[in-house]
Structure formats: C-alpha cells, structure tokens
Design an enzyme around this catalytic site. Structure first.
Site, PDB file in Angstrom:
ATOM      1  N   ASP A  40     -47.134 -59.049  34.778  1.00  0.00           N
ATOM      2  CA  ASP A  40     -46.594 -58.210  33.703  1.00  0.00           C
ATOM      3  C   ASP A  40     -46.112 -56.881  34.285  1.00  0.00           C
ATOM      4  O   ASP A  40     -44.983 -56.442  34.048  1.00  0.00           O
ATOM      5  CB  ASP A  40     -47.691 -57.970  32.656  1.00  0.00           C
ATOM      6  CG  ASP A  40     -47.235 -57.078  31.514  1.00  0.00           C
ATOM      7  OD1 ASP A  40     -46.102 -57.268  31.035  1.00  0.00           O
ATOM      8  OD2 ASP A  40     -48.016 -56.194  31.097  1.00  0.00           O
ATOM      9  N   ASP A  61     -51.608 -53.928  45.147  1.00  0.00           N
ATOM     10  CA  ASP A  61     -51.214 -52.523  45.365  1.00  0.00           C
ATOM     11  C   ASP A  61     -50.134 -52.440  46.432  1.00  0.00           C
ATOM     12  O   ASP A  61     -49.135 -51.734  46.287  1.00  0.00           O
ATOM     13  CB  ASP A  61     -52.442 -51.640  45.687  1.00  0.00           C
ATOM     14  CG  ASP A  61     -53.381 -52.220  46.728  1.00  0.00           C
ATOM     15  OD1 ASP A  61     -53.215 -53.401  47.128  1.00  0.00           O
ATOM     16  OD2 ASP A  61     -54.302 -51.486  47.163  1.00  0.00           O
ATOM     17  N   ASP A 104     -41.916 -55.439  35.170  1.00  0.00           N
ATOM     18  CA  ASP A 104     -41.279 -54.225  34.630  1.00  0.00           C
ATOM     19  C   ASP A 104     -40.778 -53.353  35.787  1.00  0.00           C
ATOM     20  O   ASP A 104     -39.699 -52.766  35.729  1.00  0.00           O
ATOM     21  CB  ASP A 104     -42.264 -53.401  33.780  1.00  0.00           C
ATOM     22  CG  ASP A 104     -42.204 -53.733  32.284  1.00  0.00           C
ATOM     23  OD1 ASP A 104     -41.981 -54.915  31.950  1.00  0.00           O
ATOM     24  OD2 ASP A 104     -42.388 -52.817  31.453  1.00  0.00           O
ATOM     25  N   TYR A 133     -56.117 -61.365  29.982  1.00  0.00           N
ATOM     26  CA  TYR A 133     -55.461 -61.440  28.674  1.00  0.00           C
ATOM     27  C   TYR A 133     -56.240 -62.307  27.682  1.00  0.00           C
ATOM     28  O   TYR A 133     -56.228 -62.043  26.487  1.00  0.00           O
ATOM     29  CB  TYR A 133     -54.056 -62.045  28.811  1.00  0.00           C
ATOM     30  CG  TYR A 133     -52.975 -61.064  29.130  1.00  0.00           C
ATOM     31  CD1 TYR A 133     -52.986 -60.351  30.322  1.00  0.00           C
ATOM     32  CD2 TYR A 133     -51.920 -60.871  28.257  1.00  0.00           C
ATOM     33  CE1 TYR A 133     -51.973 -59.466  30.627  1.00  0.00           C
ATOM     34  CE2 TYR A 133     -50.905 -59.981  28.547  1.00  0.00           C
ATOM     35  CZ  TYR A 133     -50.935 -59.286  29.735  1.00  0.00           C
ATOM     36  OH  TYR A 133     -49.930 -58.412  30.023  1.00  0.00           O
ATOM     37  N   LYS A 153     -55.719 -59.591  44.193  1.00  0.00           N
ATOM     38  CA  LYS A 153     -56.573 -58.457  44.572  1.00  0.00           C
ATOM     39  C   LYS A 153     -57.889 -59.030  45.096  1.00  0.00           C
ATOM     40  O   LYS A 153     -58.981 -58.687  44.621  1.00  0.00           O
ATOM     41  CB  LYS A 153     -56.748 -57.537  43.343  1.00  0.00           C
ATOM     42  CG  LYS A 153     -57.447 -56.214  43.604  1.00  0.00           C
ATOM     43  CD  LYS A 153     -56.623 -55.218  44.394  1.00  0.00           C
ATOM     44  CE  LYS A 153     -57.461 -53.994  44.745  1.00  0.00           C
ATOM     45  NZ  LYS A 153     -56.773 -53.064  45.664  1.00  0.00           N
TER      46      LYS A 153
HETATM   47  C1  IPM Z   1     -44.485 -58.972  28.101  1.00  0.00           C
HETATM   48  C2  IPM Z   1     -45.269 -58.057  27.184  1.00  0.00           C
HETATM   49  C3  IPM Z   1     -46.470 -58.781  26.613  1.00  0.00           C
HETATM   50  C4  IPM Z   1     -47.395 -59.096  27.777  1.00  0.00           C
HETATM   51  C5  IPM Z   1     -47.245 -58.048  25.513  1.00  0.00           C
HETATM   52  C6  IPM Z   1     -46.373 -57.627  24.388  1.00  0.00           C
HETATM   53  C7  IPM Z   1     -48.343 -58.910  24.979  1.00  0.00           C
HETATM   54  O1  IPM Z   1     -45.604 -56.876  27.837  1.00  0.00           O
HETATM   55  O2  IPM Z   1     -44.062 -60.038  27.648  1.00  0.00           O
HETATM   56  O3  IPM Z   1     -44.253 -58.623  29.256  1.00  0.00           O
HETATM   57  O4  IPM Z   1     -48.202 -58.242  28.190  1.00  0.00           O
HETATM   58  O5  IPM Z   1     -47.318 -60.221  28.277  1.00  0.00           O
HETATM   59 MN    MN Z   2     -44.625 -56.671  29.766  1.00  0.00          MN
END
Ligand code: IPM
Ligand code: MN
Ligand code: NAD
Length: 347
Positions: free
Chosen positions: A242, A218, A246, A136, A186
């Site tokens: 990240d 993975d 999700d 990042y 990884k």
């Molecule tokens: C999160 C988002 C952010 C990240 C983006 C918007 C920069 O996906 O907070 O999870 O990748 O950290």
């Molecule tokens: Mn995110």
C-alpha cells in the site's frame, strides 16, 4: 460481458464517469454496465458501506470497475460502517488476493516526476501486493490498560499458503517481464516477514530462470527514489505494498496515473485507481481520471481478454500525455472531463 461499476465517494464518480465513456466508445458488443452503491454513499443510503445487492452484483459480474471510497463525514463511525470496509470486504469476499500496480514513466512526464528526469525515465516496475491478509485482516481492537490509558492493537499475520499463492503470482509476472523479482519484507524484525521470506525462497525453486532478491522495506523505500530502474517486479505484503505504491506513483508523476488490478484464481477482477476519494478536490471537476481509465484498460486485458482494446486505451492515454494534456496534479489546468475528451479523441 457484465461489468459492475461501483463509483463510490468523493472523486470516485467523477473519474469513473470518464472511464465509462472510454469503455462505451469502444462499442464492444454484449457489454453490459451495471451501477451499484458502495462506500460512504451506501452507508448513508442503506446503512452499510457494502450492501448485499452490491456484493451480489460483484459476485455475478465478469469484472468490477471501482472508483474510490472514503468520506471524512464517516471517519467517526464504528469501523464496520466506514466506507473503506467496502473495498476491503470486496477484496476478501471475492478472494481477490493479488493486486497488480504497474508504474512506468510515460514519455513527456520526465519533469512531472518528483525525481530527477534521468532517474525517473528508467522506471518500469510492477508492484504485486498481497491483498487478503497481513495486519489489515488480523484481529484488532482497542483495550484499556491497568493505568487507564487506551491501547490500540492490530495483529499482523501471514500463513504459508497465503504467501505461497502471492509468491507464484510474483514469479509468473517476472517470467513475463524482465525476469527479476524483489521480495520486500521486514524479516529482520517481524516473524510474519520471516515466514514470508522462507516461503518466497522455497517457491523460487519452481522458477530457476527468475532472479530472486530480498530487500527490507525501509531500504526498498529508499531504493525506490534512489534508483527505481533497478526494480522489475516487487512482491510484498498488504501494508508495505500500500505504502510503496503511493510512493511509486510520485516517482512517475502523480497518484492520478496509477491503475490497479485485483485478481483471484479465476478471471473475475476488480479494477481501481490506487488513489482514494480525494475529499480536498472532490466536486470540483479537476481530478485526473487517467488512473481509472488505465484501470479500465487492465479490466479489458485481465478479465475480458481483450488485449487489443486494452492497448488501444493505453496508447490513447500515452498520446494525450505526449501531446501535453495535463490536469492539475501534473502541473496543468485541464479538468476531469476535458482530459476524458482528449483521450476519447485520440482513441
Ligand atoms: C488502497 C487504499 C486502501 C488500502 C484503503 C482505502 C482501505 O489505500 O487501495 O490503496 O489500504 O488498501
Ligand atoms: Mn493506498
Ligand atoms: P487520496 O489518494 O484520496 O488523496 C491524496 C492526495 O492526492 C490528495 O491531495 C488528493 O487531492 C490527491 N489526488 C488523489 N487522486 C487524485 C487524482 N485522481 N487527481 C488529482 N489529485 C489526486 O488519499 P487520502 O487523502 O489519504 O484519502 C482520502 C480518502 O480516500 C480516505 O477516506 C481514504 O481512506 C480513502 N482511500 C480510498 C482508497 C480506495 O477506495 N481504494 C484508496 C486510498 C484512500
């Protein structure tokens, strides 16, 4: 107690409004809420996604309640003008390096999970995601190769000190929970991950009572849907965290449920849902505000040390869900404000 409310773009203002209503309903003495522009909205008004006034407000408050940033209209802009730079800038400028993303199945949501109910009901995990390093924040660019084609590149890097401080957060979190820490990397391919693994192993010596394991990312993605109940605390880098968070959100029913706290060395923190600005449903009043409301609870717990008030909010959300309160993402029909009302009633 000063809280900066940075609602941002898309559904950000819609979900933040409900979290603010919940905070106000607690009638905490001395609570001051201040609003600031951030994200695409700020780029349009001030020519930058993170205006100096907003950064200053964030630096001088006790906590930040953040909605979401991201606007398809801004996707063609130079990177420094894109809304996402605001959240990345706040995390970096305030040295909020530790992102806590808890995922636990609420009673009554067994059927909302993408997993079978008996698999989902065992989920009670915490992802500790590093937030100030990795690919990042490395150098990046787009260059032209001799044959004329463009090549994009991003440098992935972690220094030992960056890994050490997040490892300590992971171990301490495990101490306060079920005593198990899984470090995800990884290391079979990446040197960044080899350093990560070496340092986490070294830090483990300070925590003999915590059981440490290592897992390749993975495999971790697979195990998260095969048997998520095996995880207690997961510590991982910025990019892997990240993605895995999700994924974890759908294991407990919806991305509209997952809250987060971004912390540094002090008690100031930034609190936001893990989801984004959801341009596909923005402006329709149907976003689920629960992740943001639960983020406000984390704010009370971690920055204001108001544990009782934090758990009151969490209990109200849990009750609402147990009573069948459902927005569209959970298969229901209730809108953002109606969900807020339902939580306020129970509070
Ligand atoms: C999160 C988002 C952010 C990240 C983006 C918007 C920069 O996906 O907070 O999870 O990748 O950290
Ligand atoms: Mn995110
Ligand atoms: P997203 O999380 O915004 O949306 C993904 C999907 O989940 C969409 O279908 C959306 O409608 C749904 N969803 C998300 N939150 C929801 C909620 N509260 N209730 C109901 N449904 C919800 O991810 P995306 O579509 O990949 O990204 C959209 C924008 O948000 C992009 O600009 C991205 O960069 C940004 N983003 C910002 C943050 C942040 O501010 N921290 C986090 C993630 C993405």
């Amino acid at each position: 107690m000063k809280i900066a409310v940075l609602a941002g773009d898309g559904i950000g203002p819609e979900v933040t409004r409900e979290a603010v209503r919940v905070l106000e309903a607690l009638r905490l003495p001395d609570l001051v809420l201040m609003e600031g522009d951030v994200g695409g909205v700020a780029t349009k008004r001030h020519g930058t996604p993170l205006p100096a006034e907003t950064l200053e407000m964030a630096r001088t408050c006790d906590a930040i309640l953040f909605g979401a940033v991201g606007d398809p209209d801004c996707d063609h802009l130079d990177r420094h003008l894109r809304p996402e730079q605001a959240i990345l800038g706040l995390r970096k400028e305030l040295e909020l390096f530790a992102n806590l993303r808890p995922a636990k199945l609420f009673n009554g949501l067994e059927d909302a999970s993408a997993l079978r109910p008996e698999v989902a009901s065992a989920i009670d995990l915490l992802i500790v995601r590093e937030l100030n390093g990795d690919v990042y924040f490395g150098e990046k660019g787009i260059r032209t190769l001799p044959d004329g084609q463009r090549q994009g590149w991003d440098m992935m890097a972690y220094s030992e000190s960056e890994v050490r401080r997040i490892a300590h957060v992971g171990f301490r979190a495990a101490q306060g929970r079920r005593g198990r820490l899984c470090s995800v990397d990884k290391a079979n391919v990446l040197e960044t991950s080899q350093v990560w693994r070496d340092v986490v192993t070294e830090v483990a010596r300070d925590y003999p009572e915590v059981e440490l394991s290592h897992m390749y990312v993975d495999n971790a993605a697979m195990q998260l849907v095969r048997n998520p109940g095996q995880f207690d605390v997961v510590v991982t880098g910025n990019l892997f965290g990240d993605i895995l968070s999700d994924q974890a959100s759908m294991c407990v029913g919806s991305i509209g449920l997952l809250a987060s706290a971004s912390l540094g060395e002090g008690s100031r923190g930034l609190y936001e849902p893990i989801h984004g600005s959801a341009p596909d449903i923005a402006g329709q009043g149907k976003a689920n505000p629960m992740a943001t409301i639960l983020s406000a609870a984390m704010l009370l717990r971690h920055s204001l040390h108001l544990e009782d008030q934090a758990s009151r909010i969490e209990t109200a959300v849990a009750k609402a869900l147990a009573d069948g309160v459902r927005s569209g993402d959970l298969g229901g029909t209730m809108g953002t404000a109606a969900i807020g009302d339902a939580i306020l009633e129970r509070l």
